[in-house]
Design a protein around this motif. Structure first.
Motif, mmCIF file in Angstrom:
data_model
loop_
_atom_site.group_PDB
_atom_site.id
_atom_site.type_symbol
_atom_site.label_atom_id
_atom_site.label_comp_id
_atom_site.label_asym_id
_atom_site.label_seq_id
_atom_site.Cartn_x
_atom_site.Cartn_y
_atom_site.Cartn_z
ATOM 1 N N LEU A 1 -10.927 -14.045 -6.418
ATOM 2 C CA LEU A 1 -10.298 -14.472 -5.162
ATOM 3 C C LEU A 1 -11.346 -14.741 -4.069
ATOM 4 O O LEU A 1 -11.064 -14.617 -2.880
ATOM 5 C CB LEU A 1 -9.285 -13.428 -4.679
ATOM 6 N N ARG A 2 -12.536 -15.128 -4.504
ATOM 7 C CA ARG A 2 -13.602 -15.406 -3.548
ATOM 8 C C ARG A 2 -13.170 -16.526 -2.608
ATOM 9 O O ARG A 2 -12.697 -17.574 -3.060
ATOM 10 C CB ARG A 2 -14.872 -15.821 -4.301
ATOM 11 N N GLY A 3 -13.320 -16.308 -1.315
ATOM 12 C CA GLY A 3 -12.948 -17.342 -0.351
ATOM 13 C C GLY A 3 -11.474 -17.352 0.019
ATOM 14 O O GLY A 3 -11.055 -18.160 0.836
ATOM 15 N N LYS A 4 -10.678 -16.461 -0.584
ATOM 16 C CA LYS A 4 -9.246 -16.396 -0.240
ATOM 17 C C LYS A 4 -9.020 -15.313 0.809
ATOM 18 O O LYS A 4 -9.736 -14.312 0.849
ATOM 19 C CB LYS A 4 -8.412 -16.043 -1.475
ATOM 20 N N SER A 5 -8.005 -15.527 1.637
ATOM 21 C CA SER A 5 -7.667 -14.550 2.666
ATOM 22 C C SER A 5 -6.341 -13.879 2.342
ATOM 23 O O SER A 5 -5.322 -14.549 2.171
ATOM 24 C CB SER A 5 -7.551 -15.233 4.030
ATOM 25 N N VAL A 6 -6.386 -12.564 2.223
ATOM 26 C CA VAL A 6 -5.183 -11.782 1.958
ATOM 27 C C VAL A 6 -4.809 -11.032 3.236
ATOM 28 O O VAL A 6 -5.634 -10.307 3.792
ATOM 29 C CB VAL A 6 -5.420 -10.778 0.802
ATOM 30 N N PHE A 7 -3.592 -11.250 3.705
ATOM 31 C CA PHE A 7 -3.126 -10.570 4.916
ATOM 32 C C PHE A 7 -2.203 -9.420 4.538
ATOM 33 O O PHE A 7 -1.171 -9.635 3.911
ATOM 34 C CB PHE A 7 -2.377 -11.553 5.837
ATOM 35 N N ASN A 8 -2.599 -8.213 4.891
ATOM 36 C CA ASN A 8 -1.733 -7.047 4.707
ATOM 37 C C ASN A 8 -0.832 -6.939 5.920
ATOM 38 O O ASN A 8 -1.287 -6.648 7.019
ATOM 39 C CB ASN A 8 -2.577 -5.771 4.594
ATOM 40 N N LEU A 9 0.443 -7.212 5.685
ATOM 41 C CA LEU A 9 1.395 -7.315 6.795
ATOM 42 C C LEU A 9 2.344 -6.125 6.714
ATOM 43 O O LEU A 9 3.338 -6.169 6.004
ATOM 44 C CB LEU A 9 2.139 -8.630 6.591
ATOM 45 N N PHE A 10 2.000 -5.051 7.414
ATOM 46 C CA PHE A 10 2.775 -3.816 7.273
ATOM 47 C C PHE A 10 3.594 -3.543 8.525
ATOM 48 O O PHE A 10 3.064 -3.116 9.537
ATOM 49 C CB PHE A 10 1.856 -2.640 6.912
ATOM 50 N N PHE A 11 4.891 -3.814 8.397
ATOM 51 C CA PHE A 11 5.819 -3.564 9.499
ATOM 52 C C PHE A 11 6.291 -2.119 9.485
ATOM 53 O O PHE A 11 7.047 -1.702 10.344
ATOM 54 C CB PHE A 11 7.031 -4.502 9.409
ATOM 55 N N GLU A 12 5.894 -1.402 8.447
ATOM 56 C CA GLU A 12 6.299 -0.010 8.302
ATOM 57 C C GLU A 12 5.037 0.738 7.890
ATOM 58 O O GLU A 12 4.220 0.201 7.143
ATOM 59 C CB GLU A 12 7.347 0.083 7.184
ATOM 60 N N ASN A 13 4.871 1.953 8.344
ATOM 61 C CA ASN A 13 3.637 2.670 8.068
ATOM 62 C C ASN A 13 3.486 3.002 6.590
ATOM 63 O O ASN A 13 4.451 3.278 5.902
ATOM 64 C CB ASN A 13 3.584 3.957 8.884
ATOM 65 N N SER A 14 2.255 2.968 6.146
ATOM 66 C CA SER A 14 1.930 3.365 4.788
ATOM 67 C C SER A 14 0.425 3.479 4.746
ATOM 68 O O SER A 14 -0.275 2.635 5.285
ATOM 69 C CB SER A 14 2.379 2.299 3.802
ATOM 70 N N THR A 15 -0.073 4.532 4.144
ATOM 71 C CA THR A 15 -1.520 4.641 4.018
ATOM 72 C C THR A 15 -1.943 4.295 2.609
ATOM 73 O O THR A 15 -2.746 3.400 2.374
ATOM 74 C CB THR A 15 -1.986 6.075 4.368
ATOM 75 N N ARG A 16 -1.313 4.966 1.649
ATOM 76 C CA ARG A 16 -1.744 4.802 0.272
ATOM 77 C C ARG A 16 -1.539 3.375 -0.233
ATOM 78 O O ARG A 16 -2.455 2.762 -0.779
ATOM 79 C CB ARG A 16 -0.955 5.770 -0.607
ATOM 80 N N THR A 17 -0.338 2.837 -0.050
ATOM 81 C CA THR A 17 -0.063 1.510 -0.591
ATOM 82 C C THR A 17 -0.961 0.466 0.073
ATOM 83 O O THR A 17 -1.548 -0.371 -0.595
ATOM 84 C CB THR A 17 1.423 1.156 -0.382
ATOM 85 N N ARG A 18 -1.108 0.551 1.407
ATOM 86 C CA ARG A 18 -1.935 -0.424 2.093
ATOM 87 C C ARG A 18 -3.396 -0.305 1.637
ATOM 88 O O ARG A 18 -4.065 -1.298 1.383
ATOM 89 C CB ARG A 18 -1.856 -0.230 3.610
ATOM 90 N N THR A 19 -3.869 0.934 1.479
ATOM 91 C CA THR A 19 -5.258 1.131 1.064
ATOM 92 C C THR A 19 -5.501 0.609 -0.347
ATOM 93 O O THR A 19 -6.504 -0.057 -0.601
ATOM 94 C CB THR A 19 -5.621 2.632 1.132
ATOM 95 N N THR A 20 -4.571 0.894 -1.266
ATOM 96 C CA THR A 20 -4.812 0.437 -2.635
ATOM 97 C C THR A 20 -4.704 -1.085 -2.733
ATOM 98 O O THR A 20 -5.448 -1.706 -3.488
ATOM 99 C CB THR A 20 -3.859 1.102 -3.651
ATOM 100 N N PHE A 21 -3.831 -1.696 -1.940
ATOM 101 C CA PHE A 21 -3.809 -3.164 -1.912
ATOM 102 C C PHE A 21 -5.123 -3.708 -1.360
ATOM 103 O O PHE A 21 -5.658 -4.704 -1.848
ATOM 104 C CB PHE A 21 -2.641 -3.676 -1.056
#
Lengths: 319, 166
Positions: A50-70
């Motif tokens: 995924l070199r050069g791709k932008s991934v946006f983590n869009l978290f409208f609800e709190n989460s630490t583990r899921t957001r971190t592993t993504f």
């Protein structure tokens, strides 16, 4: 109507839910994840997919583990990751969900990882992208309301396959608050699609969806009945923050009747594994002796979660 | 085209490599044909370092166009790459893109002292500046692009070359 998760060629376009996702795609994700688990032995823990791709983590609800592993998964695939904690930003100022998405698309987003307290929000975004001719942008559901948490369901299937090899000869019990659990819905969809002959749900009737049997599971009213001779015990978190009204007397009472202790676990097969999606409430749904015991595979679940999320993102990013 | 005898080519390739083998030499086969070939060479040459394998699926330059291979098998490099003499092994050398992908992946494991390439057949048609140090057979003219040449293995483990007309 075409499955909104699949492209015209039948490839994975978005990951929104495991309900209705073909068995072949689920198996492909699990197969693709396997080599990603071996990243640890490398000097450079990165792949260029995924070199050069932008991934946006869009978290409208709190989460630490899921957001971190993504985030770890996307970074190991060499993507640029942008974390937005939306619950504290634009939406507070009144921006709508789709306006937020449009703005991020204008910043050249390639993938959205979305968590939202409303069921169906990721689906709405995917549909919006489709309607506006932006099919090249992908959506991954990281948990929406009570609806689905597909990557959790997939990493659970990966964990089961890792320890049990096959699905067709298993008895699996899901224990606890099924009513409020998007994790349970995703697990049930995946287990039945993969051909597990017996899926049981155990818990108080007040924490079960009405007509839960229609999901293809067997309801068990007691731990003794439900845990007997199972191969896999999947614990759910007691969702305290979602509990409104008198569904339960007290956490202590819940533990006494539905908490997983070594004594109750002894009813399962001797080689049964114990899973939990985290975060755990020790002494509420699970006893510490079990959570830290040798049948628990709770920490491997977290590690496998990174590989499974890498698999999903690499399959999405490839077209 | 008369297909060459794969078993004879393997024997010739091993003979060409033998004088250059040291205690520091390790083979890395490229999935799938290259792994079968590397297993043979490993036994014939009696190498002390364990055999490695590379699946270049995650490093291919056509990932954006073709997507992922349906069943990536992953790479196994069971020795320390740092300072090793590594011979990348593949059945057929064609555009050179697979070799480039394998080199990229290898260097994510460490910095080898030297890397060579060994192939059974060089079919011509290179698109990158890649050449094999060890090659059992170089075709006199490049093969047409619509043809595909690859190694196959039967149940008894015997290896043969197969020509596929796309």
């Amino acid at each position: 109507m075409r499955n909104p998760q699949l492209s015209k060629n039948g490839e994975l376009q978005h990951l929104l839910t495991l309900d209705g996702l073909p068995r072949s795609i689920i198996t492909q994700i699990l197969d693709t994840a396997a080599p990603f688990t071996e990243m640890a032995e490398r000097e450079v823990k990165k792949l260029p997919l995924l070199r050069g791709k932008s991934v946006f983590n869009l978290f409208f609800e709190n989460s630490t583990r899921t957001r971190t592993t993504f985030e770890i998964a996307a970074k190991r695939l060499s993507a640029d990751v942008i974390n937005l904690n939306v619950s504290t930003s634009s939406t507070k100022k009144g921006e709508t969900l789709l306006d937020t998405v449009d703005n991020l698309c204008a910043m050249q987003a390639d993938m959205f990882v979305v968590r939202h307290e409303s069921s169906g929000a990721p689906h709405l975004i995917a549909q919006h992208l489709q309607n506006t001719g932006r099919e090249h942008i992908h959506v991954v559901n990281a948990g929406d309301g009570r609806h689905a948490h597909p990557t959790q369901g997939l990493l659970d299937m990966y964990t089961i396959r890792h320890y049990k090899k096959e699905f067709h000869n298993l008895t699996v019990a899901i224990v606890g608050d099924v009513l409020h659990s998007r994790v349970a819905r995703s697990q049930i969809a995946a287990l039945t699609t993969l051909g597990v002959p017996e899926v049981r749900v155990i818990g108080p009737r007040t924490l079960m969806p009405t007509e839960v049997e229609k999901m293809g599971v067997r309801y068990c009213a007691t731990m003794e009945e439900g845990l007997k001779d199972v191969d896999v015990v999947m614990m759910l978190r007691l969702q305290n923050e979602r509990m409104n009204g008198a569904l339960l007397p007290s956490p202590q009472e819940f533990f006494k009747v539905w908490g997983l202790t070594a004594e109750k676990l002894a009813l399962a097969k001797p080689d049964a594994i114990v899973m939990h999606p985290g975060p755990m409430n020790r002494g509420v749904e699970i006893d510490s002796a079990v959570a830290d015991g040798n049948q628990a595979v709770i920490l491997p679940q977290v590690t496998f979660g990174i590989a499974v999320r890498m698999a999903v993102m690499s399959m999405l990013g490839s077209h | 085209m008369q297909l060459p005898d794969a078993e004879q080519l393997i024997a010739n390739l091993a003979a060409a490599m033998r004088p250059h083998i040291t205690v520091n030499t390790a083979l890395v086969g490229i999935h799938t044909g290259g792994v079968w070939l590397a297993e043979r060479l490993h036994a014939l040459l009696g190498l002390s370092l364990p055999l490695g394998s590379i699946d270049v699926s995650f490093y291919r330059d056509d990932y954006a166009a073709k997507g992922l291979h349906q069943q990536p098998r992953g790479s196994k490099i069971p020795f320390d790459v740092e300072g090793a003499h590594i011979v990348i092994v593949d059945d057929v050398l064609y555009t050179g893109r697979t070799t480039r992908a394998a080199l990229n992946e290898l260097f994510d494991y460490g910095r080898p002292a030297q890397v060579d390439l060994a192939v059974l057949i060089d079919r011509g048609g290179r698109e990158l500046p890649v050449s094999a140090r060890f090659c059992a057979l170089t075709l006199p003219e490049p093969m047409p692009a619509r043809q595909n040449l690859q190694l196959e293995r039967d149940d008894s483990g015997a290896l043969t070359m197969r020509l596929i007309h796309a």
